[in-house]
Motif scaffolding. Structure first.
Motif, mmCIF file in Angstrom:
data_model
loop_
_atom_site.group_PDB
_atom_site.id
_atom_site.type_symbol
_atom_site.label_atom_id
_atom_site.label_comp_id
_atom_site.label_asym_id
_atom_site.label_seq_id
_atom_site.Cartn_x
_atom_site.Cartn_y
_atom_site.Cartn_z
ATOM 1 N N GLU A 38 22.606 23.698 21.047
ATOM 2 C CA GLU A 38 22.911 23.971 19.653
ATOM 3 C C GLU A 38 21.924 23.223 18.753
ATOM 4 O OE1 GLU A 38 25.193 26.076 18.839
ATOM 5 O OE2 GLU A 38 26.197 26.305 20.778
ATOM 6 N N GLU A 39 21.811 23.687 17.515
ATOM 7 C CA GLU A 39 20.995 23.009 16.513
ATOM 8 C C GLU A 39 21.859 21.945 15.836
ATOM 9 O OE1 GLU A 39 19.326 25.817 13.862
ATOM 10 O OE2 GLU A 39 18.092 26.801 15.385
ATOM 11 N N ILE A 40 21.943 20.803 16.482
ATOM 12 C CA ILE A 40 22.786 19.715 16.000
ATOM 13 C C ILE A 40 21.944 18.779 15.136
ATOM 14 C CG2 ILE A 40 24.332 17.851 16.674
ATOM 15 C CD1 ILE A 40 25.321 20.624 17.411
ATOM 16 N N PRO A 41 22.433 18.392 13.956
ATOM 17 C CA PRO A 41 21.674 17.428 13.135
ATOM 18 C C PRO A 41 21.404 16.136 13.890
ATOM 19 C CG PRO A 41 23.475 18.393 11.863
ATOM 20 C CD PRO A 41 23.661 18.842 13.290
ATOM 21 N N SER A 42 20.320 15.474 13.501
ATOM 22 C CA SER A 42 19.900 14.265 14.220
ATOM 23 C C SER A 42 20.935 13.152 14.113
ATOM 24 C CB SER A 42 18.557 13.780 13.660
ATOM 25 O OG SER A 42 18.672 13.500 12.269
ATOM 26 N N PHE A 43 21.653 13.065 12.971
ATOM 27 C CA PHE A 43 22.608 11.963 12.827
ATOM 28 C C PHE A 43 23.772 12.117 13.799
ATOM 29 C CE2 PHE A 43 23.856 15.163 9.707
ATOM 30 C CZ PHE A 43 25.204 15.313 9.948
ATOM 31 N N ASN A 44 24.136 13.363 14.184
ATOM 32 C CA ASN A 44 25.184 13.550 15.177
ATOM 33 C C ASN A 44 24.730 13.055 16.545
ATOM 34 O OD1 ASN A 44 26.949 14.612 13.334
ATOM 35 N ND2 ASN A 44 26.443 16.729 13.768
ATOM 36 N N ARG A 45 23.472 13.306 16.850
ATOM 37 C CA ARG A 45 22.934 12.810 18.126
ATOM 38 C C ARG A 45 22.903 11.282 18.140
ATOM 39 N NH1 ARG A 45 20.595 17.180 20.723
ATOM 40 N NH2 ARG A 45 20.162 18.984 19.373
ATOM 41 N N VAL A 46 22.600 10.697 17.003
ATOM 42 C CA VAL A 46 22.576 9.238 16.922
ATOM 43 C C VAL A 46 23.975 8.675 17.150
ATOM 44 C CG1 VAL A 46 22.190 7.292 15.378
ATOM 45 C CG2 VAL A 46 20.549 9.158 15.440
ATOM 46 N N ASP A 47 24.997 9.354 16.624
ATOM 47 C CA ASP A 47 26.373 8.893 16.835
ATOM 48 C C ASP A 47 26.714 8.845 18.326
ATOM 49 O OD1 ASP A 47 26.718 8.643 14.151
ATOM 50 O OD2 ASP A 47 27.655 10.611 13.890
ATOM 51 N N ILE A 48 26.292 9.871 19.050
ATOM 52 C CA ILE A 48 26.565 9.910 20.488
ATOM 53 C C ILE A 48 25.799 8.806 21.208
ATOM 54 C CG2 ILE A 48 26.378 11.317 22.570
ATOM 55 C CD1 ILE A 48 28.547 12.192 20.588
ATOM 56 N N GLU A 49 24.547 8.604 20.833
ATOM 57 C CA GLU A 49 23.748 7.560 21.470
ATOM 58 C C GLU A 49 24.317 6.176 21.175
ATOM 59 O OE1 GLU A 49 19.830 8.165 20.067
ATOM 60 O OE2 GLU A 49 19.475 9.997 21.220
ATOM 61 N N GLN A 55 37.555 8.154 23.926
ATOM 62 C CA GLN A 55 37.675 9.406 24.669
ATOM 63 C C GLN A 55 38.217 10.523 23.772
ATOM 64 O OE1 GLN A 55 36.813 9.973 28.127
ATOM 65 N NE2 GLN A 55 36.974 12.029 27.223
ATOM 66 N N SER A 56 39.177 10.198 22.912
ATOM 67 C CA SER A 56 39.724 11.195 21.997
ATOM 68 C C SER A 56 38.643 11.726 21.059
ATOM 69 C CB SER A 56 40.872 10.578 21.196
ATOM 70 O OG SER A 56 41.383 11.496 20.256
ATOM 71 N N LYS A 57 37.786 10.845 20.583
ATOM 72 C CA LYS A 57 36.690 11.278 19.720
ATOM 73 C C LYS A 57 35.732 12.184 20.475
ATOM 74 C CE LYS A 57 34.111 11.345 16.053
ATOM 75 N NZ LYS A 57 34.543 12.067 14.821
ATOM 76 N N ILE A 58 35.421 11.829 21.706
ATOM 77 C CA ILE A 58 34.515 12.661 22.499
ATOM 78 C C ILE A 58 35.135 14.025 22.762
ATOM 79 C CG2 ILE A 58 33.308 12.844 24.708
ATOM 80 C CD1 ILE A 58 33.210 9.792 24.775
ATOM 81 N N ASP A 59 36.437 14.061 23.039
ATOM 82 C CA ASP A 59 37.111 15.343 23.266
ATOM 83 C C ASP A 59 37.033 16.232 22.032
ATOM 84 O OD1 ASP A 59 37.736 14.510 25.807
ATOM 85 O OD2 ASP A 59 39.772 13.855 25.300
ATOM 86 N N ASP A 60 37.163 15.644 20.844
ATOM 87 C CA ASP A 60 37.027 16.431 19.609
ATOM 88 C C ASP A 60 35.625 17.014 19.478
ATOM 89 O OD1 ASP A 60 39.637 15.901 18.916
ATOM 90 O OD2 ASP A 60 39.131 14.192 17.617
ATOM 91 N N ILE A 61 34.612 16.207 19.809
ATOM 92 C CA ILE A 61 33.229 16.691 19.735
ATOM 93 C C ILE A 61 33.011 17.830 20.729
ATOM 94 C CG2 ILE A 61 30.816 16.050 20.094
ATOM 95 C CD1 ILE A 61 31.541 13.227 19.148
ATOM 96 N N ASN A 104 34.634 20.998 19.440
ATOM 97 C CA ASN A 104 33.854 21.649 18.377
ATOM 98 C C ASN A 104 32.615 22.348 18.934
ATOM 99 O OD1 ASN A 104 35.630 20.758 16.390
ATOM 100 N ND2 ASN A 104 34.513 18.842 16.080
ATOM 101 N N LEU A 105 31.962 21.694 19.884
ATOM 102 C CA LEU A 105 30.793 22.321 20.494
ATOM 103 C C LEU A 105 31.186 23.558 21.284
ATOM 104 C CD1 LEU A 105 28.874 19.128 21.705
ATOM 105 C CD2 LEU A 105 28.232 20.646 19.826
#
Length: 221
Positions: free
Chosen positions: A128-139, A184-190, A193-194
């Motif tokens: 997906e075309e995910i904004p860079s700040f979302n990728r930073v959140d995961i990292e 884990q709950s936050k990751i499940d939400d992500i 959405n994906l």
């Protein structure tokens, strides 16, 4: 007759002398700046410099104009700032052993699930075309927040972990598991959405195929 001629010659010389003095005074007045704009010391120093160098006020004014124009056209342009400065710098990873014996087994199971889920997020985000700040959140969650949480638990001396219970009413291991569950709950939400993006893409393709290849317009039916 000669006396009259001599008198006229003297008068002509006097008039010529007056005209010459007036012209000389006018030229001197043009060379000297106004007194209210220049201090007496500055006028004195400038007059001495002009006498030594032979330069006039008009010459210095013309030189200042040439100098300003030279600076204007020879000004080095400022290079544009690259857009990459807005991108966040790489996050330094925190080294921690998740299999450390001081980490409770229940927390280790949760950590393994979180790490596996984060890998799934990375794979889904690559499609997906995910904004860079979302990728930073995961990292940050993977390389900073998770290891920092676990390391802070490991660093608590075993003899003093009961202090956590006295402060919060819950044990340190319980608070650790609670924090891991929140992550884990936050990751499940992500992931949800994906996955919705993939579901929407599949639904749109089904709709397109149904409209493109419907049998209603089949001339051979």
């Amino acid at each position: 007759m000669w006396l009259l001629f001599l008198l006229l010659l003297v008068l002509a010389c006097i008039v010529a002398l007056l005209i010459w003095r007036a012209a000389h005074a006018f030229r001197q007045a043009r060379r000297i700046p106004k007194a209210n704009l220049v201090s007496p010391d500055a006028r004195l120093m400038r007059g001495r410099q002009q006498i030594r160098s032979g330069a006039t006020y008009g010459d210095s004014f013309a030189m200042s104009i040439v100098d300003r124009l030279s600076r204007l056209f020879n000004k080095t342009p400022v290079p544009p700032v690259p857009e990459d400065h807005r991108l966040p710098s790489p996050i330094p990873a925190i080294a921690v052993d998740y299999e450390d014996e001081r980490v409770p087994s229940g927390a280790q199971d949760r950590i393994r699930r979180i790490l596996a889920s984060l890998e799934g997020v990375q794979v889904a985000m690559s499609r997906e075309e995910i904004p860079s700040f979302n990728r930073v959140d995961i990292e940050q969650m993977r390389d900073l927040h998770l290891p920092k949480l676990v390391k802070s638990y490991i660093d608590i001396p075993a003899a003093h972990r009961s202090e956590i219970f006295r402060r919060t009413g819950k044990s340190a291991s319980f608070k650790l598991n609670e924090s891991l569950d929140q992550m884990q709950s936050k990751i499940d939400d992500i992931l949800r959405n994906l996955a919705q993006h993939d579901i929407d893409a599949f639904t749109n393709n089904i709709k397109f195929i149904g409209q493109k290849y419907a049998d209603d317009d089949d001339p051979f039916k």
